[in-house]
Design an enzyme around this catalytic site. Structure first.
Site, PDB file in Angstrom:
ATOM      1  N   LYS A   1      45.692  17.193  21.561  1.00 31.93           N
ATOM      2  CA  LYS A   1      46.030  18.482  20.844  1.00 31.93           C
ATOM      3  C   LYS A   1      45.140  18.396  19.402  1.00 31.93           C
ATOM      4  O   LYS A   1      45.348  17.317  18.871  1.00 31.93           O
ATOM      5  CB  LYS A   1      47.387  18.712  20.630  1.00 31.93           C
ATOM      6  CG  LYS A   1      48.100  19.204  21.967  1.00 31.93           C
ATOM      7  CD  LYS A   1      49.259  20.028  21.606  1.00 31.93           C
ATOM      8  CE  LYS A   1      49.954  20.702  23.024  1.00 31.93           C
ATOM      9  NZ  LYS A   1      51.466  20.867  22.988  1.00 31.93           N
TER      10      LYS A   1
ATOM     11  N   ARG B   1      65.017  30.378  15.826  1.00 29.06           N
ATOM     12  CA  ARG B   1      64.962  31.287  14.603  1.00 29.06           C
ATOM     13  C   ARG B   1      65.270  32.738  15.129  1.00 29.06           C
ATOM     14  O   ARG B   1      65.417  33.681  14.749  1.00 29.06           O
ATOM     15  CB  ARG B   1      63.247  31.332  14.088  1.00 29.06           C
ATOM     16  CG  ARG B   1      63.233  29.892  13.356  1.00 29.06           C
ATOM     17  CD  ARG B   1      61.976  29.718  13.236  1.00 29.06           C
ATOM     18  NE  ARG B   1      61.015  29.650  14.382  1.00 29.06           N
ATOM     19  CZ  ARG B   1      59.771  29.191  14.633  1.00 29.06           C
ATOM     20  NH1 ARG B   1      59.247  28.728  13.652  1.00 29.06           N
ATOM     21  NH2 ARG B   1      59.448  28.909  15.936  1.00 29.06           N
TER      22      ARG B   1
HETATM   23  O1  PNS Z   1      56.721  21.744  17.336  1.00 29.85           O
HETATM   24  P1  PNS Z   1      56.323  22.036  18.662  1.00 29.85           P
HETATM   25  O2  PNS Z   1      55.089  22.327  18.858  1.00 29.85           O
HETATM   26  O3  PNS Z   1      57.171  23.271  19.292  1.00 29.85           O
HETATM   27  O4  PNS Z   1      57.069  20.796  19.532  1.00 29.85           O
HETATM   28  C1  PNS Z   1      56.840  20.682  20.952  1.00 29.85           C
HETATM   29  C2  PNS Z   1      57.289  19.487  21.646  1.00 29.85           C
HETATM   30  C3  PNS Z   1      56.515  18.425  20.888  1.00 29.85           C
HETATM   31  C4  PNS Z   1      58.689  19.331  21.171  1.00 29.85           C
HETATM   32  C5  PNS Z   1      57.273  19.655  22.827  1.00 29.85           C
HETATM   33  O5  PNS Z   1      55.898  20.151  23.390  1.00 29.85           O
HETATM   34  C6  PNS Z   1      57.404  18.315  23.613  1.00 29.85           C
HETATM   35  O6  PNS Z   1      58.619  18.097  23.880  1.00 29.85           O
HETATM   36  N1  PNS Z   1      56.527  17.695  23.874  1.00 29.85           N
HETATM   37  C7  PNS Z   1      56.462  16.563  24.882  1.00 29.85           C
HETATM   38  C8  PNS Z   1      56.020  16.638  26.309  1.00 29.85           C
HETATM   39  C9  PNS Z   1      57.120  16.915  27.326  1.00 29.85           C
HETATM   40  O7  PNS Z   1      58.239  16.410  27.257  1.00 29.85           O
HETATM   41  N2  PNS Z   1      56.922  18.220  28.001  1.00 29.85           N
HETATM   42  C10 PNS Z   1      57.826  18.929  28.804  1.00 29.85           C
HETATM   43  C11 PNS Z   1      58.935  19.615  27.934  1.00 29.85           C
HETATM   44  S1  PNS Z   1      59.987  20.391  29.131  1.00 29.85           S
END
Ligand code: PNS
Length: 161
Positions: free
Chosen positions: A41, A90
């Site tokens: 990313k 939010r």
């Molecule tokens: O600040 P963000 O971008 O909303 O954070 C998103 C985050 C990092 C919390 C989410 O993308 C995540 O948990 N990523 C890790 C990969 C993962 O576990 N994906 C499946 C989620 S169901």
């Protein structure tokens, strides 16, 4: 010992994020702010920079630490023996997005997701909107901590040049 994880990209951390972390710290014995460092990313700030800014934001919270993680958040929760994921909400849009992830994460490992409702003063604050507004010279000084404002302004200026 009840340990929770507050995961996110934090690119950069906002005052809204820090409010959720502070409130999570009052609910759990220990909180780990987990910074997603997925290299695929593209981010304004690198992983070390995002972690360093968060560390500055939690210095007064004795039961909070900051760490980077890659891969699934559920795997990370298992690795550090965290029973819960804390997320801020939010709006209904956040809820629609978050409930799917919460249910997937519960399906994967049974980890609980605890939702904390955003303080209304931060209800419109997101990292992406802060970056967009700051890019065009808008005042975001009340939406991010001082230690983020300087680097944010500098990084956006460097991107422009
Ligand atoms: O600040 P963000 O971008 O909303 O954070 C998103 C985050 C990092 C919390 C989410 O993308 C995540 O948990 N990523 C890790 C990969 C993962 O576990 N994906 C499946 C989620 S169901």
């Amino acid at each position: 010992m009840r340990r929770a994880v507050c995961p996110g990209s934090f690119d950069p951390v906002t005052s809204g994020h820090l409010d959720i972390v502070r409130r999570a710290a009052a609910l759990f014995d220990e909180v780990v702010v987990a910074v997603g460092v997925n290299p695929s990313k593209s981010r304004l700030f690198g992983p070390e920079e995002r972690i360093a800014m968060l560390e500055q934001g939690v210095t007064d919270l004795a039961n909070v630490e900051v760490a980077g993680f890659t891969g699934l958040i559920t795997a990370y929760c298992r690795e550090i023996d965290a029973q819960a994921i804390v997320k801020g909400l939010r709006s209904g849009t956040d809820f629609d997005y978050e409930i799917q992830m919460a249910q997937m994460n519960a399906h994967l490992t049974g980890v609980e997701t605890v939702f904390v409702t955003a303080d209304p003063q931060f209800g419109f604050v997101s990292s992406s909107l802060v970056k967009e507004v700051a890019t065009f010279g808008g005042d975001v000084s009340r939406l991010v901590p001082d230690f983020v404002l300087g680097p944010l302004t500098e990084r956006l200026a460097a991107k422009r040049d």
